[in-house]
Scaffold this motif. Structure first.
Motif, PDB file in Angstrom:
ATOM      1  N   LEU A 102       0.935  -1.308   0.003  1.00 39.39           N
ATOM      2  CA  LEU A 102       0.004   0.005   0.055  1.00 39.39           C
ATOM      3  C   LEU A 102       0.857   1.282  -0.051  1.00 39.39           C
ATOM      4  CD1 LEU A 102      -2.691   1.277   0.346  1.00 39.39           C
ATOM      5  CD2 LEU A 102      -2.641   1.067   2.828  1.00 39.39           C
TER       6      LEU A 102
ATOM      7  N   ASP B  97      -4.409   4.252  -6.486  1.00 39.75           N
ATOM      8  CA  ASP B  97      -4.536   3.247  -5.343  1.00 39.75           C
ATOM      9  C   ASP B  97      -3.910   3.722  -4.173  1.00 39.75           C
ATOM     10  OD1 ASP B  97      -5.917   1.626  -7.325  1.00 39.75           O
ATOM     11  OD2 ASP B  97      -4.067   0.779  -8.056  1.00 39.75           O
TER      12      ASP B  97
ATOM     13  N   ARG C  77      -8.435   0.255   5.083  1.00 38.86           N
ATOM     14  CA  ARG C  77      -7.643  -0.337   3.823  1.00 38.86           C
ATOM     15  C   ARG C  77      -6.955  -1.376   4.394  1.00 38.86           C
ATOM     16  NH1 ARG C  77      -5.761   1.441  -1.153  1.00 38.86           N
ATOM     17  NH2 ARG C  77      -7.315   2.952  -0.959  1.00 38.86           N
TER      18      ARG C  77
END
Length: 404
Positions: free
Chosen positions: A132, A155, A173
């Motif tokens: 991430l 993203d 997330r």
């Protein structure tokens, strides 16, 4: 004999089976501030010398997902002064991660930072590490700059460690990514191993362990009927039970169990089931088959990464070396490596034998095998080596890796 510099406590914390989330990035990105906000329990370990660059470990609760192990690493531009040793440790820690969080200081995202990020991105993709991208300190950035970066990196998430709402966004997330990683990981019992109503004999020591329990519950959930016995009672059990469709033994007992269990009864071990579940069984079986190619001047590395019990220590330090030298020759060189990280240079080894890995995460096991694969060195584990030495490797492979 080589030991990595992580303390036993720290290696144990990082080596657990919880999902691992690793924060990394440049110094000044704010990753440690994010770690402190996410962590619910921190493992404080005294460090000195180069250990001050070692990872910091804590636990993070993600709602109904449960706890994950959260790891904060040294800044990538803070470890180069140590001749790359600690930079390698950071890479190894990230490589074992179920999820990596690459933290960027949005205020310092210049061309050099872009190149650093691209290098990290390529490395993460190559090593199949889900990650991430997090832009931090967005409360200090211009709204227009943030909007442009959101278009460029759709993203990524944009947060500030100074605002609680941002951390809630990050938690959400992470929960989503952890849930996805859990869906990908397979069951401990392969789909085609048992059918509903099958009788399965599980051989256990006098005091059962959590790993056997997990396999037993998986079998029961599939409708199998589990009969738990001590291995000394195996012969009587086979006579008394109407039929036996599978025997799960300890690999260290293969030599004994092989002569009792009829050839037509499928047989495997706990360690082979774990290797299958983690996607490395084929590598380990291929590695175990190279035992026949070893010569007296060959060199083997026994890599112990788990928090091993005395029984497993004896297997790695006594049983396997003694058996191999009996087959190959007394001059066979056997080295040992303790800790999660493998030696930088594996080129002098003909085979790496990993321990069971039962207390390690799936990603940790996969990363170690991948490192060996890239070095061109075969990998095996205690279970496949013991199966090969007992002459039952083909029999076990037929159970867990049936030909199409």
């Amino acid at each position: 004999m080589r030991h990595n510099y992580l303390s036993a406590d720290l290696a144990g914390e990082i080596g657990g089976q919880n999902r691992h989330v690793v924060l990394f990035g440049q110094v000044g990105s704010g990753k440690t501030s994010i770690f402190n906000l996410l962590v619910s329990h921190r493992k404080d370990i005294k460090r000195s010398g180069k250990e001050k660059y070692g990872p910091i470990v804590g636990s993070c609760r993600l709602g109904h997902i449960g706890e994950v192990t959260l790891i904060d690493t040294a800044g990538l531009n803070d470890v180069s002064e140590l001749n790359g040793e600690n930079a390698t440790s950071v890479r190894n820690t990230v490589r074992r991660a179920d999820i990596a969080i690459y933290v960027i200081n949005i205020q310092e995202f210049d061309e050099t930072a872009r190149q650093t990020y691209q290098h990290a991105h390529d490395w993460l993709v190559k090593n199949d590490v889900p990650y991430l991208q997090v832009f931090n300190r967005c409360d200090e950035a211009y709204a227009g700059d943030i909007a442009k970066l959101k278009m460029e990196f759709p993203d990524a998430i944009f947060i500030s460690a100074n605002t609680s709402g941002s951390i809630s966004l990050l938690r959400a997330r992470l929960s989503q990514m952890v849930r996805t990683s859990e869906d990908i990981e397979g069951s401990l019992v392969p789909d085609n191993l048992v059918c509903e109503g099958d009788y399965v004999l599980l051989l256990v020591p006098e005091s059962g362990l959590i790993h056997e329990y997990l396999i037993m519950m998986d079998l029961i959930n599939r409708g199998a009927r589990c009969v738990i016995i001590h291995e000394d009672d195996l012969e009587n059990a086979l006579k008394e039970i109407p039929r036996v469709d599978l025997v799960i033994a300890y690999a260290r007992s293969f030599g004994k169990v092989r002569d009792i269990v009829p050839e037509n009864v499928p047989m495997t071990s706990y360690s082979l089931l774990y290797a299958k579940q983690r996607g490395v069984l084929e590598d380990f079986i291929a590695g175990a088959r190279t035992l026949g190619d070893l010569k007296e001047n060959s060199r083997i590395l026994v890599a112990v990464g788990s928090r091993a019990s005395e029984v497993y220590k004896e297997i790695g330090r006594i049983k396997i070396p003694r058996s191999l030298r009996r087959v190959v020759g007394e001059e066979l060189q056997i080295d040992y490596n303790f800790g999660l990280d493998l030696p930088e240079d594996l080129s002098s080894y003909d085979l790496v034998i990993h321990d069971t890995g039962a207390t390690m995460s799936t990603r940790s096991v996969q990363a170690r095998v991948a490192i060996c694969r890239e070095a061109g060195v075969p990998s095996a584990n205690y279970g496949t080596v013991l199966a090969a030495l007992a002459g039952v490797l083909d029999r076990c492979e037929a159970v867990l890796l049936p030909k199409e």
